[in-house]
Design an enzyme around this catalytic site. Structure first.
Site, short mmCIF file in Angstrom:
data_model
loop_
_atom_site.label_atom_id
_atom_site.label_comp_id
_atom_site.label_asym_id
_atom_site.label_seq_id
_atom_site.Cartn_x
_atom_site.Cartn_y
_atom_site.Cartn_z
N CYS A 5 0.87 -1.18 0.00
CA CYS A 5 0.00 0.00 0.00
C CYS A 5 0.90 1.23 0.00
O CYS A 5 1.73 1.37 0.89
CB CYS A 5 -0.89 -0.01 1.25
N GLU A 21 9.55 -1.32 -11.08
CA GLU A 21 8.29 -1.21 -11.84
C GLU A 21 7.12 -0.80 -10.94
O GLU A 21 6.11 -1.52 -10.84
CB GLU A 21 7.99 -2.51 -12.58
N CYS A 76 -4.34 1.25 -4.92
CA CYS A 76 -4.75 0.71 -3.62
C CYS A 76 -5.98 1.48 -3.13
O CYS A 76 -6.06 2.70 -3.27
CB CYS A 76 -3.61 0.83 -2.62
N CYS A 119 -7.38 0.96 0.15
CA CYS A 119 -7.53 0.57 1.56
C CYS A 119 -7.93 1.76 2.43
O CYS A 119 -7.99 2.91 1.98
CB CYS A 119 -6.24 -0.06 2.06
N CYS A 144 -5.30 4.49 2.63
CA CYS A 144 -5.30 5.34 1.43
C CYS A 144 -6.50 6.30 1.47
O CYS A 144 -6.38 7.46 1.08
CB CYS A 144 -5.33 4.49 0.16
N GLU A 199 15.52 -2.86 -19.00
CA GLU A 199 15.14 -4.26 -19.25
C GLU A 199 14.60 -4.41 -20.67
O GLU A 199 13.90 -3.53 -21.18
CB GLU A 199 14.03 -4.72 -18.29
N TRP A 257 4.45 -13.65 -20.47
CA TRP A 257 3.15 -13.30 -19.91
C TRP A 257 2.07 -13.04 -20.94
O TRP A 257 0.92 -12.85 -20.61
CB TRP A 257 3.26 -12.09 -18.97
N GLU A 309 8.30 -17.00 -14.03
CA GLU A 309 9.12 -16.45 -15.10
C GLU A 309 10.06 -17.48 -15.70
O GLU A 309 11.00 -17.13 -16.40
CB GLU A 309 9.91 -15.23 -14.57
N HIS A 356 10.45 -17.20 -19.32
CA HIS A 356 10.89 -15.90 -19.83
C HIS A 356 12.33 -16.03 -20.32
O HIS A 356 13.15 -16.67 -19.68
CB HIS A 356 10.81 -14.86 -18.71
ZN LIG Z 1 -3.65 1.64 0.55
#
Ligand SMILES: [Zn+2]
Length: 675
Positions: free
Chosen positions: A114, A149, A157, A159, A162, A309, A317, A357, A360
């Protein structure tokens, strides 16, 4: 400009913690055989580094670092905070993200914190500080890499933490609930708020219609701004912890191109160097990849960036993951360099045998040898970059065309409930970008709030689907065009203000005077439906929407055909405004139409074009000493023969040959030509 590194970094993610220690040195020796000189480490090691709340253990990372120092590797050191350890979620369940559905995650996955959790801020900062304290000054340490990333875990989020932080964010922004009600047009559907406590995030059992759309669109826009800034605060929190120990080494985090959830123009202002992860799918057009590179260069003020990358072979994926064809990874790598990358890095060095992965691609595949096609191609690319990469570093792109990429319009356009669900904001930007790419016209990607003195560097500014016009933007654009600039916008432009409220008085709102048009209605076309567009230069089709245009001073360039009631109305217009021109594109043109529309503008402004065959692109980087590096790239798998007069006499650096008229490019062929 001065390069940020002493070497052209060639390498990428290495996860030795997944392998027995006795295999590590052999792997490093194999990587050396492929001219790999850098590894990115410690991206997902939190559970190993901090096995309990009160205990850290750097034994394994110390051994990894010692081996890399022994082999003179360059190191990109991650802080390791991209996936929460199990004990953390067990002891502090509020640290993990909550879905829009209200479901709080359990331990698992990654990028799963979060972003407003005080506990996460505390422990992530502490780990970053421990890593920085321990490894600052390590020989070969060239870059810090915070987390990984951001936002890639699958959404915002929602929650209670938040929600509470969002209310404070709103209080600071609006001051009073009355101001909030006005900004959100809250009298709609009895949403008038009398207490800040009544504000809730756009959960999908409340005002959220989907993760993109919301009953109160101002709520959706503000929640996205708030979440982007909350994630950014997590980055800044770790970055500042590193800076307490290391004042000089650049700090970055790897971004994701046109990723929707984070306003990368805001993010890049906090980063020493922009880095990003390029993963085109098998259907991704090379022009879209080029646009992403230009966007990542653009957010960083058009300085060279890191290709942090890409995969040395197939991804894992997508539903169907093709292996990269012979030469394709080399082509993608040089394409990145052509658009401003000063590094070429992969995910990953050695293919996992477990985890999701494991299919990958990696430099060292499951066979564990140097005999694979992928290893040999990686080594050949490494040899090329070792020979000529360094001299290209620091050189820059010179563009006279700018395209606005505006995250506010991204969120707003895709957040509209009506008139269509057919829009993807990045695809609309790409629609314009591709017409320039096809003509080898260099493009800078800029934010919509670029100040006038910087905007004036460009002969042509394009603002695709600029639905959100932030304060001051219309005035800046009027001044830019009035002073001789050329501006292109069109469908959906100017409809919203910064609160996602429609600007009263007719579309395109504050751009109406500049564009010299009034858009009375916007017709939506069904997915298979198109509308004819006819003009002296354009004979094409539009799709998705058709703007019904009334000219208010603008001249007609094309009209709608067919049998609709607005057949014969203007589809494309140009308005003489001061000493410049403002073009309005009423409908998303197909590729033929966009090429036909852009061609005379490009020619008139002397921007080119330089003609190359289908799939072959040409871009140029300029070094401080006046040297130009031209990158001629065959993006397709067919042989191409071409002549480009501008390149004659140049030295092809990979082969040493002189360019003398005819150039032959094999499938995915690359020429790097010094001029
Ligand atoms: Zn949150």
């Amino acid at each position: 400009m001065k390069p940020i590194y002493d070497h052209f970094l060639f390498g990428g993610d290495w996860n030795p913690e997944q392998w027995p220690e006795e295999t590590w040195e052999h792997d490093i020796e194999m990587l050396e055989d492929a001219y790999i000189n850098e590894v990115t480490i410690n991206v997902f090691s939190w559970a190993l580094l901090q096995p309990a709340e009160d205990r850290y253990d750097f034994t394994m990372l110390d051994n990894i670092v010692a081996l890399l120092v022994k082999h003179d590797f360059n190191i990109v050191m991650a802080t390791g905070t991209a996936a929460l350890p199990g004990w953390m979620v067990r002891l502090h369940p509020e640290v993990i993200r909550t879905e829009q559905s209200g479901t709080r995650h359990v331990f698992g996955g990654r990028h799963n914190f979060c972003p407003t959790s005080p506990y996460f801020r505390e422990v992530s900062r502490a780990l970053a500080a421990h890593v920085a304290e321990r490894y600052t000054g390590t020989p070969g340490l060239v870059n810090w890499h915070v987390c990984n990333e951001y936002g890639g875990g699958g959404g915002l989020c929602y929650c209670d933490q938040c929600a509470a932080a969002f209310r404070e964010w709103l209080k600071a922004k609006y001051g009073t609930v009355e101001a909030l009600n006005q900004a959100w047009c809250a009298n709609f559907w009895s949403h008038t708020i009398t207490d800040w406590a009544d504000v809730v995030p756009p959960v999908n059992y409340g005002d959220g219609i989907s993760d993109a759309k919301c009953v109160v669109s101002g709520l959706q826009m503000d929640y996205r701004r708030f979440q982007s800034q909350a994630q950014l605060a997590c980055y800044v929190n770790e970055r500042d912890a590193i800076r307490e120990y290391d004042a000089a080494t650049p700090i970055t985090t790897n971004l994701m191109g046109t990723f929707k959830d984070l306003d990368y123009f805001e993010w890049a202002k906090e980063m020493d160097v922009v880095s990003w992860d390029n993963y085109p799918g098998m259907d991704t057009l090379p022009s879209f990849t080029a646009m992403c590179h230009d966007l990542m260069r653009g957010i960083g003020g058009n300085k060279p960036f890191m290709l942090m990358e890409q995969t040395p072979n197939q991804q894992n994926w997508f539903p169907f993951c093709k292996v990269k064809r012979p030469g394709e990874v080399r082509k993608l790598s040089w394409q990145a360099v052509a658009h401003g990358a000063d590094t070429v890095q992969f995910f990953q060095m050695k293919q996992s045998i477990g985890g999701c992965e494991r299919f990958h691609g990696a430099v060292i595949a499951h066979d564990g040898t140097e005999d694979s096609r992928v290893f040999k191609e990686t080594a050949a690319l490494g040899d090329e970059l070792a020979r000529i990469g360094k001299r290209i570093m620091g050189s820059e792109i010179h563009a006279k065309v700018a395209i606005m990429f505006d995250w506010q319009s991204y969120w707003s356009l895709e957040g509209c409930v009506g008139p269509t669900t057919g829009f993807s904001y990045p695809n609309e930007v790409h629609r314009f970008y591709r017409a320039l790419w096809r003509r080898n016209v260099p493009v800078d990607m800029i934010e919509s709030t670029m100040p006038l003195n910087e905007l004036k560097k460009y002969d042509l500014v394009i603002a695709p689907a600029l639905i959100t016009v932030l304060p001051g933007v219309a005035e800046t654009l009027e001044a830019y065009v009035s002073d001789g600039g050329n501006f292109v916008t069109g469908y959906m432009a100017g409809i919203h203000d910064e609160h996602d409220l429609v600007v009263p008085g007719g579309y395109p709102g504050k751009l109406r005077k500049l564009m010299g048009v009034w858009i009375e209605e916007i017709d939506a076309l069904a997915p298979s439906e198109t509308i004819e567009v006819h003009g002296d230069m354009v004979d094409a089709k539009g799709e998705i929407v058709a703007s019904i245009i009334h000219r208010e001073g603008a001249r007609r360039l094309a009209t709608y055909g067919g049998s609709e009631f607005y057949a014969g109305h203007s589809a494309l217009t140009v308005n003489d405004f001061g000493s410049g021109k403002a073009y309005f594109v009423g409908t998303p043109l197909d590729e033929t139409g966009m090429n036909a529309f852009m061609a005379p503008i490009v020619s008139e402004l002397g921007l080119g074009p330089i003609d190359t065959p289908e799939d072959v692109s040409l871009s140029v980087r300029y070094a401080d000493d006046g040297t130009r590096y031209a990158f001629l790239i065959n993006n397709g798998n067919a042989d191409r023969r071409l002549c480009v007069g501008e390149l004659n006499g140049g030295e092809e650096l990979l082969s040493g040959a002189r360019i003398d008229d005819l150039i032959e490019l094999g499938p995915y062929g690359v020429n790097v030509i010094k001029l």
